[in-house]
Design an enzyme around this catalytic site. Structure first.
Site, PDB file in Angstrom:
ATOM      1  N   GLY A  11       0.859  -1.188   0.000  1.00 33.41           N
ATOM      2  CA  GLY A  11       0.000   0.000   0.000  1.00 33.41           C
ATOM      3  C   GLY A  11       0.890   1.231   0.000  1.00 33.41           C
ATOM      4  O   GLY A  11       1.478   1.561   1.023  1.00 33.41           O
ATOM      5  N   CYS A 102     -10.653   2.941   9.329  1.00 36.67           N
ATOM      6  CA  CYS A 102     -10.085   2.857   7.980  1.00 36.67           C
ATOM      7  C   CYS A 102      -9.224   1.602   7.847  1.00 36.67           C
ATOM      8  O   CYS A 102      -9.281   0.904   6.830  1.00 36.67           O
ATOM      9  CB  CYS A 102      -9.268   4.107   7.681  1.00 36.67           C
ATOM     10  SG  CYS A 102      -8.497   4.066   6.054  1.00 36.67           S
ATOM     11  N   GLY A 127       3.191   0.338   5.588  1.00 35.84           N
ATOM     12  CA  GLY A 127       4.274   0.997   6.316  1.00 35.84           C
ATOM     13  C   GLY A 127       3.979   1.188   7.790  1.00 35.84           C
ATOM     14  O   GLY A 127       4.545   2.079   8.424  1.00 35.84           O
ATOM     15  N   CYS A 199      -7.220  11.738   7.948  1.00 38.99           N
ATOM     16  CA  CYS A 199      -6.805  11.753   6.541  1.00 38.99           C
ATOM     17  C   CYS A 199      -7.716  12.583   5.640  1.00 38.99           C
ATOM     18  O   CYS A 199      -7.240  13.310   4.781  1.00 38.99           O
ATOM     19  CB  CYS A 199      -6.681  10.335   6.015  1.00 38.99           C
ATOM     20  SG  CYS A 199      -8.162   9.343   6.254  1.00 38.99           S
TER      21      CYS A 199
END
Length: 368
Positions: A11, A102, A127, A199
């Site tokens: 991702g 999320c 990450g 976000c």
């Protein structure tokens, strides 16, 4: 097929952690490709520009590493499964954590399914600063090696099956090491600052953003003694333990100590405040949590000793957990804790292992 010849979809967020994750997996011999997820497209202002810049950075990193970058639009899934719930929680006077939602609905569900079914992936990678360990045939979620960056709090909803299909390469490193690798490789993301905040809001003012979706209802601010001392612009803009943005000073007879939000009376639209960050009304001896997710997916019965975090950057609190029924637990802290906030998550640990967690339904106040 050997383990390392397996296909991993990383991702790629356009940040340094996912960039270095992709390189580390290449070094380990995996067949690596990237995926950039677009999760938000409600407006095309500042966020659109940020997303475009992030995509450009992700593409530049993939070009540098010689890997393919796929893109996918999960905006509909995000709206239905994350954003609408986020708004509903705020409307109910609670303070949700959209990052946890999320990860649950998008990164480790929609992304995992898309990578496996559409891209033929054996694994996904992100990450995140967490580690994985396989014990007795089940994958466990461990804290990241860098305790400053550990993100296990945000991933507690994952099951051992999801963790088994996920790789977390930077979880074994400390952040400065990750930045150094990116610099040595000449990646454009090496000095990019970490994203903060929610976000889909980005750098925008939270009040302004929320006000577009939920009508704010001004109401009274009263003290714990029942004195009215001001007006709030909407309960949803305030969270327990908050001191900034209340717009009230000291009272004539009172001290100059700052005011803190100690409670919300949602039914009557009243914000309740007190002075001092350790005011008894702000303290809790425990909490009730629901919507439980245990990483091993085994039902929890009886009681256990462990530690808990009731918010992300918090030292572990020793506690006793007792099952109330299938989906509710009572947690009693060894010492009282400030600002336990309904809607946030309580996440449980046994040493390095993240056991799982749940949503705080109510806090248990100090006995009067």
């Amino acid at each position: 097929m050997s383990e390392t010849a397996k296909k991993v979809i990383v991702g790629m967020s356009g940040g340094v952690d996912s960039s270095v994750s992709a390189w580390l997996l290449q070094q380990q011999g995996y067949q690596v490709e990237g995926l950039f997820m677009k999760n938000w497209e409600e407006d095309d202002g500042e966020e659109y520009c940020t997303a475009a810049a992030d995509l450009a950075d992700a593409q530049a990193v993939c070009d540098k590493l010689g890997i393919e970058l796929h893109t996918v639009n999960f905006a509909a899934e995000y709206w239905d499964n994350v954003f609408e719930l986020f708004l509903a929680e705020y409307k109910a006077g609670r303070t949700p954590n959209p990052d946890i939602l999320c990860n649950k609905e998008i990164k480790f569900k929609a992304f995992l399914e898309f990578a496996a079914e559409d891209l033929g992936a054996d694994y996904i990678a992100t990450g995140h600063y967490v580690r994985r360990a396989d014990v007795d045939g089940k994958s466990r979620l461990l804290r990241g090696l860098d305790s400053n960056k550990d993100q296990s709090y945000f991933l507690y909803t994952l099951s051992h099956e999801q963790i088994a299909k996920s790789l977390f390469p930077v979880g074994e490193l400390e952040k400065p090491q990750v930045r150094k690798i990116a610099e040595d490789l000449g990646l454009v993301t090496a000095k990019k600052k970490d994203s903060t905040g929610i976000c889909f809001i980005g750098e925008r003012k939270f009040r302004e953003f929320l006000g577009r979706y939920l009508p704010a209802q001004p109401g009274k601010i009263i003290t714990v003694d029942g004195d009215e001392i001001g007006e709030h612009q909407g309960l949803m803009y305030h969270t327990l333990g908050q001191r900034k943005g209340l717009g009230i000073g000291g009272t004539k007879e009172g001290t100059e100590e700052p005011w803190y939000v100690v409670d919300k009376d949602v039914e009557n639209n009243i914000l309740i405040v007190a002075q001092g960050h350790e005011h008894p009304r702000l303290m809790s001896i425990g909490l009730i949590a629901q919507q439980l997710h245990w990483v091993d997916r085994e039902p929890f019965t009886g009681t256990m000793r462990c530690t808990v975090k009731t918010r992300y950057r918090q030292t572990d609190i020793p506690c006793t957990v007792k099952a109330l029924d299938d989906d509710r637990i009572e947690v009693i802290f060894d010492e009282p804790v400030a600002a336990v906030t309904p809607g946030q998550s309580a996440v449980f640990y046994n040493g390095e292992v993240c056991l799982g967690g749940g949503i705080i339904e109510q806090r248990l106040p100090l006995p009067v």
